[in-house]
Design a protein around this motif. Structure first.
Motif, PDB file in Angstrom:
ATOM      1  N   ALA A  44      36.165  49.206  43.250  1.00  0.00           N
ATOM      2  CA  ALA A  44      37.401  47.985  43.536  1.00  0.00           C
ATOM      3  C   ALA A  44      38.936  48.166  43.582  1.00  0.00           C
ATOM      4  O   ALA A  44      39.699  48.333  44.130  1.00  0.00           O
ATOM      5  CB  ALA A  44      37.003  47.218  42.723  1.00  0.00           C
ATOM      6  N   ARG A  45      39.350  48.890  42.713  1.00  0.00           N
ATOM      7  CA  ARG A  45      40.922  49.453  42.268  1.00  0.00           C
ATOM      8  C   ARG A  45      40.833  50.196  44.082  1.00  0.00           C
ATOM      9  O   ARG A  45      41.843  50.792  44.284  1.00  0.00           O
ATOM     10  CB  ARG A  45      40.758  50.240  41.410  1.00  0.00           C
ATOM     11  CG  ARG A  45      40.531  49.249  40.141  1.00  0.00           C
ATOM     12  CD  ARG A  45      42.549  48.207  40.571  1.00  0.00           C
ATOM     13  NE  ARG A  45      41.884  47.386  39.676  1.00  0.00           N
ATOM     14  CZ  ARG A  45      42.313  46.323  39.380  1.00  0.00           C
ATOM     15  NH1 ARG A  45      41.672  45.639  40.948  1.00  0.00           N
ATOM     16  NH2 ARG A  45      42.241  45.037  38.289  1.00  0.00           N
ATOM     17  N   ALA A  46      40.040  51.763  44.655  1.00  0.00           N
ATOM     18  CA  ALA A  46      39.979  52.118  45.030  1.00  0.00           C
ATOM     19  C   ALA A  46      39.962  51.551  46.741  1.00  0.00           C
ATOM     20  O   ALA A  46      40.755  51.658  47.802  1.00  0.00           O
ATOM     21  CB  ALA A  46      38.361  52.999  45.768  1.00  0.00           C
ATOM     22  N   LEU A  47      40.026  50.524  46.827  1.00  0.00           N
ATOM     23  CA  LEU A  47      39.746  49.564  47.896  1.00  0.00           C
ATOM     24  C   LEU A  47      40.836  48.768  47.550  1.00  0.00           C
ATOM     25  O   LEU A  47      41.963  48.725  48.327  1.00  0.00           O
ATOM     26  CB  LEU A  47      38.669  48.168  48.000  1.00  0.00           C
ATOM     27  CG  LEU A  47      37.393  49.233  48.620  1.00  0.00           C
ATOM     28  CD1 LEU A  47      36.381  47.830  48.700  1.00  0.00           C
ATOM     29  CD2 LEU A  47      38.185  49.500  49.772  1.00  0.00           C
ATOM     30  N   ASP A  48      41.314  48.319  46.686  1.00  0.00           N
ATOM     31  CA  ASP A  48      42.777  47.257  46.233  1.00  0.00           C
ATOM     32  C   ASP A  48      44.112  47.651  46.923  1.00  0.00           C
ATOM     33  O   ASP A  48      44.927  47.702  47.065  1.00  0.00           O
ATOM     34  CB  ASP A  48      42.301  45.979  45.724  1.00  0.00           C
ATOM     35  CG  ASP A  48      41.307  45.110  45.733  1.00  0.00           C
ATOM     36  OD1 ASP A  48      40.776  45.040  46.668  1.00  0.00           O
ATOM     37  OD2 ASP A  48      41.269  44.569  44.506  1.00  0.00           O
ATOM     38  N   LEU A 261      37.653  34.039  47.560  1.00  0.00           N
ATOM     39  CA  LEU A 261      39.032  34.584  47.834  1.00  0.00           C
ATOM     40  C   LEU A 261      39.754  33.655  48.052  1.00  0.00           C
ATOM     41  O   LEU A 261      40.897  34.369  48.135  1.00  0.00           O
ATOM     42  CB  LEU A 261      38.376  35.626  49.670  1.00  0.00           C
ATOM     43  CG  LEU A 261      37.644  36.488  49.717  1.00  0.00           C
ATOM     44  CD1 LEU A 261      36.961  37.288  50.878  1.00  0.00           C
ATOM     45  CD2 LEU A 261      37.940  37.222  48.718  1.00  0.00           C
ATOM     46  N   SER A 262      39.525  32.455  48.023  1.00  0.00           N
ATOM     47  CA  SER A 262      40.937  31.248  48.006  1.00  0.00           C
ATOM     48  C   SER A 262      41.176  31.221  46.744  1.00  0.00           C
ATOM     49  O   SER A 262      42.244  30.804  46.413  1.00  0.00           O
ATOM     50  CB  SER A 262      40.076  30.225  48.732  1.00  0.00           C
ATOM     51  OG  SER A 262      39.577  29.789  47.540  1.00  0.00           O
ATOM     52  N   HIS A 263      40.517  31.724  45.350  1.00  0.00           N
ATOM     53  CA  HIS A 263      41.011  31.129  44.400  1.00  0.00           C
ATOM     54  C   HIS A 263      41.828  32.555  43.892  1.00  0.00           C
ATOM     55  O   HIS A 263      41.238  32.682  42.321  1.00  0.00           O
ATOM     56  CB  HIS A 263      39.976  30.990  43.664  1.00  0.00           C
ATOM     57  CG  HIS A 263      39.783  29.552  43.878  1.00  0.00           C
ATOM     58  ND1 HIS A 263      39.067  29.274  44.835  1.00  0.00           N
ATOM     59  CD2 HIS A 263      39.804  28.644  43.263  1.00  0.00           C
ATOM     60  CE1 HIS A 263      39.548  27.471  45.076  1.00  0.00           C
ATOM     61  NE2 HIS A 263      39.751  27.254  43.550  1.00  0.00           N
ATOM     62  N   GLY A 264      42.013  33.487  44.217  1.00  0.00           N
ATOM     63  CA  GLY A 264      42.530  34.609  44.217  1.00  0.00           C
ATOM     64  C   GLY A 264      41.561  35.872  44.009  1.00  0.00           C
ATOM     65  O   GLY A 264      42.022  37.168  43.595  1.00  0.00           O
ATOM     66  N   VAL A 265      40.680  36.229  43.791  1.00  0.00           N
ATOM     67  CA  VAL A 265      39.473  37.111  43.933  1.00  0.00           C
ATOM     68  C   VAL A 265      39.980  38.250  44.932  1.00  0.00           C
ATOM     69  O   VAL A 265      39.710  37.903  46.524  1.00  0.00           O
ATOM     70  CB  VAL A 265      38.261  36.338  44.065  1.00  0.00           C
ATOM     71  CG1 VAL A 265      36.835  37.927  43.934  1.00  0.00           C
ATOM     72  CG2 VAL A 265      38.002  35.804  42.908  1.00  0.00           C
ATOM     73  N   THR A 266      39.820  39.514  45.360  1.00  0.00           N
ATOM     74  CA  THR A 266      40.940  40.369  45.791  1.00  0.00           C
ATOM     75  C   THR A 266      39.404  40.905  46.697  1.00  0.00           C
ATOM     76  O   THR A 266      38.223  41.216  45.884  1.00  0.00           O
ATOM     77  CB  THR A 266      41.436  41.566  45.502  1.00  0.00           C
ATOM     78  OG1 THR A 266      40.534  42.315  44.873  1.00  0.00           O
ATOM     79  CG2 THR A 266      42.400  40.964  45.015  1.00  0.00           C
ATOM     80  N   THR A 267      39.167  41.205  47.793  1.00  0.00           N
ATOM     81  CA  THR A 267      38.057  41.897  48.392  1.00  0.00           C
ATOM     82  C   THR A 267      37.478  42.976  47.526  1.00  0.00           C
ATOM     83  O   THR A 267      35.970  43.401  47.414  1.00  0.00           O
ATOM     84  CB  THR A 267      38.630  42.398  50.238  1.00  0.00           C
ATOM     85  OG1 THR A 267      39.288  41.687  50.800  1.00  0.00           O
ATOM     86  CG2 THR A 267      37.168  42.960  50.392  1.00  0.00           C
ATOM     87  N   GLY A 268      38.471  43.973  46.887  1.00  0.00           N
ATOM     88  CA  GLY A 268      37.645  45.084  46.597  1.00  0.00           C
ATOM     89  C   GLY A 268      37.278  44.823  45.240  1.00  0.00           C
ATOM     90  O   GLY A 268      36.270  44.942  44.824  1.00  0.00           O
ATOM     91  N   ALA A 269      37.394  43.456  44.638  1.00  0.00           N
ATOM     92  CA  ALA A 269      36.689  42.705  42.978  1.00  0.00           C
ATOM     93  C   ALA A 269      35.618  41.875  43.833  1.00  0.00           C
ATOM     94  O   ALA A 269      34.301  42.215  42.918  1.00  0.00           O
ATOM     95  CB  ALA A 269      38.337  41.469  42.669  1.00  0.00           C
TER      96      ALA A 269
END
Length: 608
Positions: A44-48, A261-269
């Motif tokens: 997740a961190r590698a993506l974000d 995604l609309s509530h602050g969850v990132t793509t990596g998460a």
């Protein structure tokens, strides 16, 4: 372990006694938890922070950290197996000791299944239970902490179906345990039936009872099959539990992706959450359901059955004290001893038509010891429709008697010894050994049966010889017994009493000598030799039989295969299916045509 009501308490004491092992197990499991945490958090961190921002170096660093965590977790897993072994093997050793002790003392019919299957079930299922339970707990903690660290809303999607799946699975555990116990009861019944049938296969064939015996055994096989099928049906709910708790969260994460995604969850998460579910939670839940669903219920049932109270042991009456048979042994207050005293007058046996022996006067019976063996109207058949192998047999042997049992093959000689030993139960009539009813723990303690195929185990010669003695046997007594029975030359060739015995390296006759000496050393006053000397030469056979016959107070019953054994015996029992004849050698030569035929069929070279 003496009862099944305190299994949880005893289990807790067992674990607390191994606190250091539990600490080691926890430490290495925590190392695995770090791997679980990084398997979702790192990508997740590698993506974000890396790849999605065009910073490949940062992404690669996070992936490298994740790989390092996987390596450390693998090292921790390897150490976990060693810690689990330190928990499992002591449990197995304690269960083996209990099963063997109960089987030897009371002739428990379920001991064969207990030793060959149930103890191994307990060992394997306990190891599996520890592994899957530990893995699920630490994996779930690592994954849930990782989901919370990535984005708390992810827990709202993954947590509820996981909890529902676990709750559904928990409801199946008790029914699984009940059906598992039904299966084990059926398995014990089948093992007990086979333990009775297999020793009598020759007699079953001789009496034409194959169909009846096969039908009875087939019913027990069918009962075990029905129990196994009922157990398998509960696999449907286990699949539903796995679907809801492990696979439904994947669908929900994908379906709820726009909302997340609309509530602050990132793509990596979101990708990290999918990694947690697919790579950690789903495999851990699958292992828990398949492992605990089988291992947990099986372990509970098996431990409850293996830990059931030894009621026979608690109520058994110890055999009467007596003198030791060997001049070199000294009887002590806490050591069982053999009954001594002069042999009483011979009694007669008949087939139900002859007159019984005269009844002694009341004043005489007040001091007279009970018969070593007494059979009253004993009848036995291998199946309700088959002809009896033993029919209305009355037989009384006083202490010190020496009886040879002869007859054509398949006429019930081995069946008779099995009835006296308590391995078979008569269809009608009663059997008593030393005044104690058969079967029963007191009667079992008063007899020793030596079959044709002698049992020798890997260990020292001294351990093999002292196997039937509860107390340490002095070396002088072991040597005296070996000399008396005729084992001394073999002992010298092996290298003495401390030499290690390898059963495959011994001949059939050498194994018989070891078993005969072991029985000679036992405290049981009644020795049953069921063709136990058939692999010995005539001289060695004579020496062994005379040694048993000379034991003070000892009673000897020999299924004879040579005319010399019948001549040495004080009395001879001739069996021929429904009829019997009883008397001395010379008397039977005059009065029994079958005995004359048997004597004539024996080779003169063996009639010594």
């Amino acid at each position: 372990m003496t009862s099944s009501t305190g299994l949880p308490a005893r289990g807790l004491r067992f674990l607390l006694a191994r606190r250091r092992v539990l600490v080691r197990l926890t430490v290495w499991s925590v190392l695995e938890t770090g791997q679980t945490f990084l398997i979702g958090y790192g990508p997740a961190r590698a993506l974000d922070e890396g790849f999605l921002h065009g910073r490949a170096d940062v992404g690669l660093v996070w992936l490298a950290v994740t790989g390092l965590g996987v390596l450390l977790g693998a090292y921790g897993t390897a150490r976990v197996y060693a810690a689990v072994a330190d928990l499992v093997e002591p449990l197995r050793d304690r269960l083996v000791e209990r099963v063997v002790s109960r089987g030897v003392r009371s002739g428990d019919a379920g001991s064969l299944s207990g030793l060959t299957q149930q103890v191994e079930i307990a060992r394997d299922t306990f190891a599996g239970l520890v592994m899957v339970s530990r893995s699920f707990v630490f994996t779930s903690v690592g994954a849930l902490v990782g989901l919370f660290a990535l984005a708390p809303p992810l827990l709202l999607v993954v947590g509820p179906p996981l909890a529902v799946g676990m709750a559904l699975f928990a409801t199946t555990l008790r029914p699984l345990a009940r059906r598992q116990e039904t299966f084990l009861v059926a398995d014990e019944a089948l093992a007990g039936d086979l333990g009775t049938v297999c020793p009598g296969l020759r007699d079953i064939t001789a009496t034409g009872a194959e169909a009846q015996i096969a039908a009875g055994t087939g019913e027990r096989v069918e009962a075990e099959l029905r129990a196994a099928r009922a157990l398998a049906h509960w696999g449907v709910l286990r699949v539903a539990s796995l679907t809801i708790g492990g696979q439904l969260p994947i669908v929900l994460l994908l379906a709820a992706a726009p909302w997340l995604l609309s509530h602050g969850v990132t793509t990596g998460a979101l990708v990290g959450a999918l990694a947690y579910v697919t790579q950690s939670l789903l495999p851990a839940l699958r292992n828990l359901i398949h492992g605990l669903g089988t291992s947990g219920s099986r372990l509970t049932v098996v431990l409850r059955r293996l830990a059931r109270p030894d009621t026979a042991d608690d109520t058994a009456t110890p055999p009467p004290p007596a003198t030791s048979p060997h001049p070199t042994s000294t009887a002590t207050a806490d050591r069982p001893q053999r009954a001594g005293g002069p042999a009483a007058a011979d009694h007669t046996a008949n087939d139900g038509r002859g007159a019984p022996a005269p009844t002694p006067s009341r004043s005489h019976t007040a001091t007279k010891p009970p018969p070593a063996v007494s059979l009253t109207s004993v009848t036995f058949a291998y199946g309700p429709a088959s002809a009896p192998v033993v029919h209305d047999l009355d037989l009384v042997l006083p202490p010190g008697a020496h009886l040879a049992v002869v007859g054509p093959s398949g006429t019930g000689k081995s069946t008779l010894t099995a009835l006296v030993a308590g391995l078979l139960t008569p269809s009608r009539g009663t059997v008593r050994v030393g005044g104690h009813p058969v079967p029963g723990p007191a009667a079992a303690a008063a007899r020793v049966l030596i079959p044709q195929e002698a049992y020798v185990f890997g260990g020292t010669l001294a351990e093999n010889l002292a196997y039937l003695r509860p107390d340490p046997v002095p070396e002088e007594e072991l040597l005296a017994a070996a000399e008396a029975v005729g084992l001394a030359p073999l002992a010298d060739r092996l290298g003495g009493l401390d030499a290690r015995v390898e059963p495959p390296a011994l001949s059939a006759g050498e194994r018989q000598l070891v078993a005969l000496t072991r029985a000679y050393l036992s405290y049981a006053p009644l020795a049953l030799l069921d063709e136990a000397t058939c692999h010995l030469d005539p001289e060695t056979e004579e020496r062994a039989e005379r040694a048993f016959a000379a034991r003070p107070g000892g009673t000897l019953v020999v299924v004879a295969h040579r005319i010399s054994s019948a001549r040495r015996a004080g009395r001879v029992l001739v069996m021929d299916g429904r009829s019997t004849a009883y008397g001395g050698h010379e008397e039977l030569l005059r009065s029994c045509a079958l005995y004359r035929d048997l004597v004539g069929s024996w080779s003169p070279a063996l009639a010594r």
